[in-house]
Scaffold this active site. Structure first.
Site, PDB file in Angstrom:
ATOM      1  CB  SER A 168      32.112  87.923  75.115  1.00 11.41           C
ATOM      2  OG  SER A 168      31.466  88.129  73.888  1.00 11.41           O
TER       3      SER A 168
ATOM      4  CG  ASN B  82      31.755  91.665  72.129  1.00 12.48           C
ATOM      5  OD1 ASN B  82      31.513  92.724  71.540  1.00 12.48           O
ATOM      6  ND2 ASN B  82      31.151  91.316  73.244  1.00 12.48           N
TER       7      ASN B  82
ATOM      8  CB  CYS C 156      30.287  94.842  74.686  1.00 12.66           C
ATOM      9  SG  CYS C 156      29.025  94.703  75.974  1.00 12.66           S
TER      10      CYS C 156
HETATM   11  C1  FMN Z   1      21.380  88.772  77.363  1.00 16.06           C
HETATM   12  C2  FMN Z   1      22.327  89.043  76.241  1.00 16.06           C
HETATM   13  C3  FMN Z   1      23.691  88.805  76.402  1.00 16.06           C
HETATM   14  C4  FMN Z   1      24.588  89.056  75.355  1.00 16.06           C
HETATM   15  N1  FMN Z   1      25.922  88.793  75.530  1.00 16.06           N
HETATM   16  C5  FMN Z   1      26.782  88.982  74.499  1.00 16.06           C
HETATM   17  C6  FMN Z   1      28.163  88.671  74.636  1.00 16.06           C
HETATM   18  O1  FMN Z   1      28.645  88.209  75.677  1.00 16.06           O
HETATM   19  N2  FMN Z   1      28.977  88.896  73.561  1.00 16.06           N
HETATM   20  C7  FMN Z   1      28.514  89.401  72.372  1.00 16.06           C
HETATM   21  O2  FMN Z   1      29.300  89.558  71.432  1.00 16.06           O
HETATM   22  N3  FMN Z   1      27.198  89.692  72.212  1.00 16.06           N
HETATM   23  C8  FMN Z   1      26.339  89.501  73.242  1.00 16.06           C
HETATM   24  N4  FMN Z   1      25.001  89.797  73.084  1.00 16.06           N
HETATM   25  C9  FMN Z   1      24.537  90.351  71.785  1.00 16.06           C
HETATM   26  C10 FMN Z   1      23.926  89.270  70.905  1.00 16.06           C
HETATM   27  O3  FMN Z   1      24.877  88.280  70.573  1.00 16.06           O
HETATM   28  C11 FMN Z   1      23.375  89.892  69.596  1.00 16.06           C
HETATM   29  O4  FMN Z   1      24.454  90.413  68.849  1.00 16.06           O
HETATM   30  C12 FMN Z   1      22.383  91.013  69.855  1.00 16.06           C
HETATM   31  O5  FMN Z   1      21.393  90.584  70.782  1.00 16.06           O
HETATM   32  C13 FMN Z   1      21.711  91.486  68.543  1.00 16.06           C
HETATM   33  O6  FMN Z   1      21.037  90.432  67.926  1.00 16.06           O
HETATM   34  P1  FMN Z   1      19.428  90.295  68.033  1.00 16.06           P
HETATM   35  O7  FMN Z   1      18.886  91.561  67.463  1.00 16.06           O
HETATM   36  O8  FMN Z   1      19.122  89.065  67.240  1.00 16.06           O
HETATM   37  O9  FMN Z   1      19.117  90.141  69.502  1.00 16.06           O
HETATM   38  C14 FMN Z   1      24.102  89.562  74.117  1.00 16.06           C
HETATM   39  C15 FMN Z   1      22.718  89.793  73.963  1.00 16.06           C
HETATM   40  C16 FMN Z   1      21.845  89.553  74.993  1.00 16.06           C
HETATM   41  C17 FMN Z   1      20.359  89.838  74.796  1.00 16.06           C
END
Ligand code: FMN
Length: 216
Positions: free
Chosen positions: A45, A128, A131
């Site tokens: 993002s 997004n 967050c």
């Molecule tokens: C290190 C890290 C950085 C992330 N950065 C973003 C981001 O910049 N924008 C966003 O929309 N989600 C971000 N997320 C969220 C992920 O895209 C995802 O929605 C979240 O980890 C839930 O999915 P999961 O259960 O498969 O991990 C981030 C997640 C992690 C672990």
């Protein structure tokens, strides 16, 4: 085996989509994900201005997955355009669509950042609004209630009207009724939903009694 799926009028080679995060910070990582069977890839993002994010430790593997509080580190939308445009050039021959991702602090900024990022012509734009790691700066996430989620959606759809870029709204898990919020953003014009953003959590170091991540 043919694993193609159809998504928002495009054919994805596989149903696996790289979520927005640390793998979406460079062109080479986005391309590597595409070459490793992702059917679409999402960039990290970006927002209206560059942000350093939270100090380390901001992400750890705790034995059951990752817990993170990166704090929306990003180079700002203007700089992100160059990264996205280069990524698009690399991904197009692979047949893997690029999803740009944006965040902002106000409704107007959402429109401005969307218009800036659209210059790179990503295949889709993810918004997004969810967050969880920047509450002290931005307050309640826009994804926290149907009205604010719908207003952001309208703002971004309006900004992208001159383009054909479909809009994906990324929802938060920690709300009383995600279905009500989903319905509100669909009625406001969202083309697809991304479900879900980071689940809030905390890992505590038993020796010190303190949370491990720096952002508490
Ligand atoms: C290190 C890290 C950085 C992330 N950065 C973003 C981001 O910049 N924008 C966003 O929309 N989600 C971000 N997320 C969220 C992920 O895209 C995802 O929605 C979240 O980890 C839930 O999915 P999961 O259960 O498969 O991990 C981030 C997640 C992690 C672990």
């Amino acid at each position: 085996m043919n694993m193609q799926i159809s998504f928002l009028g495009r054919t994805l080679p596989t149903p696996l989509i790289l979520a927005s995060g640390i793998w979406g910070t460079t062109v080479s990582l986005l391309t590597r994900a595409a070459q490793s069977s992702c059917g679409a890839v999402t960039a990290k993002s970006c927002g209206p201005a560059p942000r350093a994010g939270h100090v380390n430790p901001s992400c750890i593997e705790w034995g059951g997955g990752l817990i993170n509080a990166i704090g929306l580190a990003n180079p700002g939308a203007e700089a992100e355009v160059a990264l996205l445009a280069k990524a698009k050039r690399e991904l197009t021959p692979l047949g893997v669509p690029l999803i740009a991702s944006i965040f902002a602090g106000t409704y107007a900024e959402f429109g401005q950042v969307a218009a800036t990022v659209a210059e790179a012509e990503p295949d889709f734009l993810e918004v997004n609004i969810s967050c969880p790691n920047v509450g002290s700066e931005f307050g309640e996430p826009f994804a926290g209630n149907p009205e604010s989620a719908a207003l952001v959606t309208q703002q971004v759809k309006r900004a992208l009207r001159p383009t054909n870029i479909p809009v994906i709204i990324k929802l938060a898990p920690n709300v009383p009724s995600i279905a009500r919020i989903a319905r509100a953003v669909v009625e406001a014009g969202a083309d697809a939903l991304c479900v879900i953003n980071t689940m809030p959590g905390m890992v505590i170091d038993l020796e010190s009694g303190q949370p491990i991540l720096a952002n508490r």
